[in-house]
Design a protein around this motif. Structure first.
Motif, PDB file in Angstrom:
ATOM      1  N   ARG A 141       0.829  -1.212   0.000  1.00  0.00           N
ATOM      2  CA  ARG A 141       0.000   0.000   0.000  1.00  0.00           C
ATOM      3  C   ARG A 141       0.866   1.266   0.000  1.00  0.00           C
ATOM      4  O   ARG A 141       0.575   2.249   0.679  1.00  0.00           O
ATOM      5  N   ASP A 142       1.929   1.218  -0.780  1.00  0.00           N
ATOM      6  CA  ASP A 142       2.883   2.325  -0.844  1.00  0.00           C
ATOM      7  C   ASP A 142       2.483   3.277  -1.969  1.00  0.00           C
ATOM      8  O   ASP A 142       3.108   3.305  -3.033  1.00  0.00           O
ATOM      9  N   LEU A 143       1.445   4.071  -1.737  1.00  0.00           N
ATOM     10  CA  LEU A 143       0.963   4.980  -2.767  1.00  0.00           C
ATOM     11  C   LEU A 143       1.975   6.079  -3.052  1.00  0.00           C
ATOM     12  O   LEU A 143       2.171   6.470  -4.211  1.00  0.00           O
ATOM     13  N   ALA A 144       2.635   6.573  -2.014  1.00  0.00           N
ATOM     14  CA  ALA A 144       3.630   7.631  -2.218  1.00  0.00           C
ATOM     15  C   ALA A 144       4.776   7.123  -3.087  1.00  0.00           C
ATOM     16  O   ALA A 144       5.229   7.809  -4.011  1.00  0.00           O
ATOM     17  N   GLY A 145       5.242   5.909  -2.807  1.00  0.00           N
ATOM     18  CA  GLY A 145       6.305   5.330  -3.614  1.00  0.00           C
ATOM     19  C   GLY A 145       5.862   5.076  -5.038  1.00  0.00           C
ATOM     20  O   GLY A 145       6.633   5.256  -5.988  1.00  0.00           O
ATOM     21  N   ALA A 146       4.606   4.670  -5.204  1.00  0.00           N
ATOM     22  CA  ALA A 146       4.077   4.424  -6.545  1.00  0.00           C
ATOM     23  C   ALA A 146       4.013   5.716  -7.348  1.00  0.00           C
ATOM     24  O   ALA A 146       4.347   5.743  -8.540  1.00  0.00           O
ATOM     25  N   ARG A 147       3.599   6.802  -6.707  1.00  0.00           N
ATOM     26  CA  ARG A 147       3.531   8.091  -7.410  1.00  0.00           C
ATOM     27  C   ARG A 147       4.927   8.577  -7.798  1.00  0.00           C
ATOM     28  O   ARG A 147       5.131   9.109  -8.896  1.00  0.00           O
ATOM     29  N   LEU A 148       5.879   8.408  -6.902  1.00  0.00           N
ATOM     30  CA  LEU A 148       7.245   8.820  -7.202  1.00  0.00           C
ATOM     31  C   LEU A 148       7.804   8.005  -8.365  1.00  0.00           C
ATOM     32  O   LEU A 148       8.430   8.554  -9.287  1.00  0.00           O
ATOM     33  N   ALA A 149       7.564   6.692  -8.338  1.00  0.00           N
ATOM     34  CA  ALA A 149       8.038   5.833  -9.422  1.00  0.00           C
ATOM     35  C   ALA A 149       7.378   6.208 -10.740  1.00  0.00           C
ATOM     36  O   ALA A 149       8.020   6.203 -11.799  1.00  0.00           O
ATOM     37  N   ASN A 150       6.105   6.555 -10.678  1.00  0.00           N
ATOM     38  CA  ASN A 150       5.387   6.939 -11.892  1.00  0.00           C
ATOM     39  C   ASN A 150       5.917   8.260 -12.449  1.00  0.00           C
ATOM     40  O   ASN A 150       6.098   8.409 -13.663  1.00  0.00           O
ATOM     41  N   ASP A 151       6.179   9.212 -11.564  1.00  0.00           N
ATOM     42  CA  ASP A 151       6.701  10.510 -12.002  1.00  0.00           C
ATOM     43  C   ASP A 151       8.077  10.361 -12.656  1.00  0.00           C
ATOM     44  O   ASP A 151       8.397  11.071 -13.616  1.00  0.00           O
ATOM     45  N   ARG A 152       8.879   9.440 -12.152  1.00  0.00           N
ATOM     46  CA  ARG A 152      10.226   9.253 -12.699  1.00  0.00           C
ATOM     47  C   ARG A 152      10.196   8.727 -14.135  1.00  0.00           C
ATOM     48  O   ARG A 152      11.142   8.961 -14.899  1.00  0.00           O
ATOM     49  N   LEU A 153       9.142   8.036 -14.517  1.00  0.00           N
ATOM     50  CA  LEU A 153       9.093   7.473 -15.862  1.00  0.00           C
ATOM     51  C   LEU A 153       9.185   8.555 -16.933  1.00  0.00           C
ATOM     52  O   LEU A 153       9.774   8.341 -17.993  1.00  0.00           O
ATOM     53  N   SER A 154       8.627   9.723 -16.661  1.00  0.00           N
ATOM     54  CA  SER A 154       8.679  10.808 -17.649  1.00  0.00           C
ATOM     55  C   SER A 154      10.107  11.266 -17.911  1.00  0.00           C
ATOM     56  O   SER A 154      10.407  11.804 -18.991  1.00  0.00           O
ATOM     57  N   LEU A 155      11.001  11.060 -16.947  1.00  0.00           N
ATOM     58  CA  LEU A 155      12.396  11.462 -17.128  1.00  0.00           C
ATOM     59  C   LEU A 155      13.089  10.647 -18.206  1.00  0.00           C
ATOM     60  O   LEU A 155      14.120  11.069 -18.743  1.00  0.00           O
ATOM     61  N   PHE A 156      12.527   9.489 -18.519  1.00  0.00           N
ATOM     62  CA  PHE A 156      13.130   8.618 -19.529  1.00  0.00           C
ATOM     63  C   PHE A 156      12.463   8.785 -20.893  1.00  0.00           C
ATOM     64  O   PHE A 156      12.694   7.995 -21.804  1.00  0.00           O
ATOM     65  N   MET A 157      11.662   9.856 -21.005  1.00  0.00           N
ATOM     66  CA  MET A 157      11.031  10.197 -22.280  1.00  0.00           C
ATOM     67  C   MET A 157      11.300  11.665 -22.590  1.00  0.00           C
ATOM     68  O   MET A 157      10.382  12.481 -22.658  1.00  0.00           O
ATOM     69  N   PRO A 158      12.554  12.045 -22.770  1.00  0.00           N
ATOM     70  CA  PRO A 158      12.875  13.457 -23.016  1.00  0.00           C
ATOM     71  C   PRO A 158      12.324  13.936 -24.354  1.00  0.00           C
ATOM     72  O   PRO A 158      12.257  13.180 -25.322  1.00  0.00           O
ATOM     73  N   LEU A 159      11.940  15.216 -24.387  1.00  0.00           N
ATOM     74  CA  LEU A 159      11.388  15.792 -25.609  1.00  0.00           C
ATOM     75  C   LEU A 159      12.464  16.378 -26.513  1.00  0.00           C
ATOM     76  O   LEU A 159      12.199  16.703 -27.669  1.00  0.00           O
ATOM     77  N   ASP A 160      13.661  16.537 -25.983  1.00  0.00           N
ATOM     78  CA  ASP A 160      14.770  17.039 -26.804  1.00  0.00           C
ATOM     79  C   ASP A 160      15.978  16.138 -26.576  1.00  0.00           C
ATOM     80  O   ASP A 160      15.820  14.973 -26.227  1.00  0.00           O
ATOM     81  N   ASP A 161      17.148  16.667 -26.728  1.00  0.00           N
ATOM     82  CA  ASP A 161      18.355  15.849 -26.612  1.00  0.00           C
ATOM     83  C   ASP A 161      18.905  15.796 -25.192  1.00  0.00           C
ATOM     84  O   ASP A 161      20.049  15.373 -24.986  1.00  0.00           O
ATOM     85  N   GLU A 162      18.120  16.244 -24.229  1.00  0.00           N
ATOM     86  CA  GLU A 162      18.586  16.201 -22.846  1.00  0.00           C
ATOM     87  C   GLU A 162      18.778  14.751 -22.407  1.00  0.00           C
ATOM     88  O   GLU A 162      18.119  13.832 -22.884  1.00  0.00           O
ATOM     89  N   GLY A 163      19.701  14.550 -21.500  1.00  0.00           N
ATOM     90  CA  GLY A 163      19.998  13.202 -21.041  1.00  0.00           C
ATOM     91  C   GLY A 163      18.942  12.676 -20.086  1.00  0.00           C
ATOM     92  O   GLY A 163      17.992  13.375 -19.713  1.00  0.00           O
ATOM     93  N   THR A 164      19.111  11.442 -19.699  1.00  0.00           N
ATOM     94  CA  THR A 164      18.206  10.804 -18.746  1.00  0.00           C
ATOM     95  C   THR A 164      19.013  10.355 -17.533  1.00  0.00           C
ATOM     96  O   THR A 164      20.221  10.105 -17.638  1.00  0.00           O
ATOM     97  N   PRO A 165      18.378  10.242 -16.374  1.00  0.00           N
ATOM     98  CA  PRO A 165      19.102   9.778 -15.184  1.00  0.00           C
ATOM     99  C   PRO A 165      19.448   8.296 -15.291  1.00  0.00           C
ATOM    100  O   PRO A 165      18.973   7.590 -16.181  1.00  0.00           O
TER     101      PRO A 165
END
Length: 206
Positions: A141-165
């Motif tokens: 029941r880790d909703l906070a962790g799930a939201r954080l994990a979900n938010d991080r996914l956008s970091l791996f879909m950059p809109l330009d040539d910026e790097g990813t973590p």
């Protein structure tokens, strides 16, 4: 008048005893106790369905099946994630059994081998993520962790040539790989639309 010990005092029990049951209520009561659950039913009689179109599959299906397993293994999808209890949710038997390249081959029968691999990869990633969130985050029941994990996914879909973590797990690693191969040739508007569609899907995992 100081009634004696032998005097009957009407109460709920006596009034309940005077209730009269109708034939209908008695029949319904008998049926409720005689029902046997989980009995076999059918078979259902189905009409003839008009199917004017034939099923066409990509000729690259067999190769895609092999390559998807290899890709999933390289991404770490088929193993437990370091420091994440209960995260070994897929193995080779599982990914072969659900046969996602077959689905991709039907969706995109004219795909080249590379295109079919990409479609198979996206289907695998979405299915893996759909399994990942309830097992890894829902179990505790880790909703906070799930939201954080979900938010991080956008970091791996950059809109330009910026790097990813640096990816923390197979879900992030495989998304970054698929995004580079898919969004690279797209223009800015198409890339933005594509990312929004993926974010809408991943939001449903919460």
């Amino acid at each position: 008048n100081g009634g004696g010990a032998g005097e009957a005092v009407p109460g709920f029990g006596m009034s309940a005893a005077s209730i009269k049951f109708t034939l209908r209520s008695e029949t319904a009561r008998a049926l409720s106790h005689s029902h046997v659950p989980y009995q076999h039913v059918g078979p259902s009689l189905l009409p003839d369905f008009d199917l004017p179109f034939t099923t066409t599959l990509s000729p690259h299906l067999e190769g895609a099946r092999v390559r998807l397993v290899d890709w999933a293994r390289r991404m770490g999808i088929l193993e437990a994630q370091p420091g994440v209890p209960g995260s070994h949710i897929w193995d080779e038997e599982r990914i072969r059994a659900i046969d996602l390249p077959l689905c991709a081959a039907g969706i995109h029968p004219d795909a080249s081998a590379d295109e079919l691999d990409l479609s198979s990869g996206w289907l695998a990633w979405g299915t893996y993520g759909d399994d990942w969130f309830p097992v890894v985050h829902g179990r505790t029941r880790d909703l906070a962790g799930a939201r954080l994990a979900n938010d991080r996914l956008s970091l791996f879909m950059p809109l330009d040539d910026e790097g990813t973590p640096e990816p923390l797990n197979a879900l992030e690693r495989s998304l970054g790989d698929l995004w580079r191969r898919t969004a690279g040739p797209m223009d800015a508007d198409a890339r933005r639309t594509f990312r929004t569609a993926i974010e809408t899907m991943t939001e449903s995992w919460l």
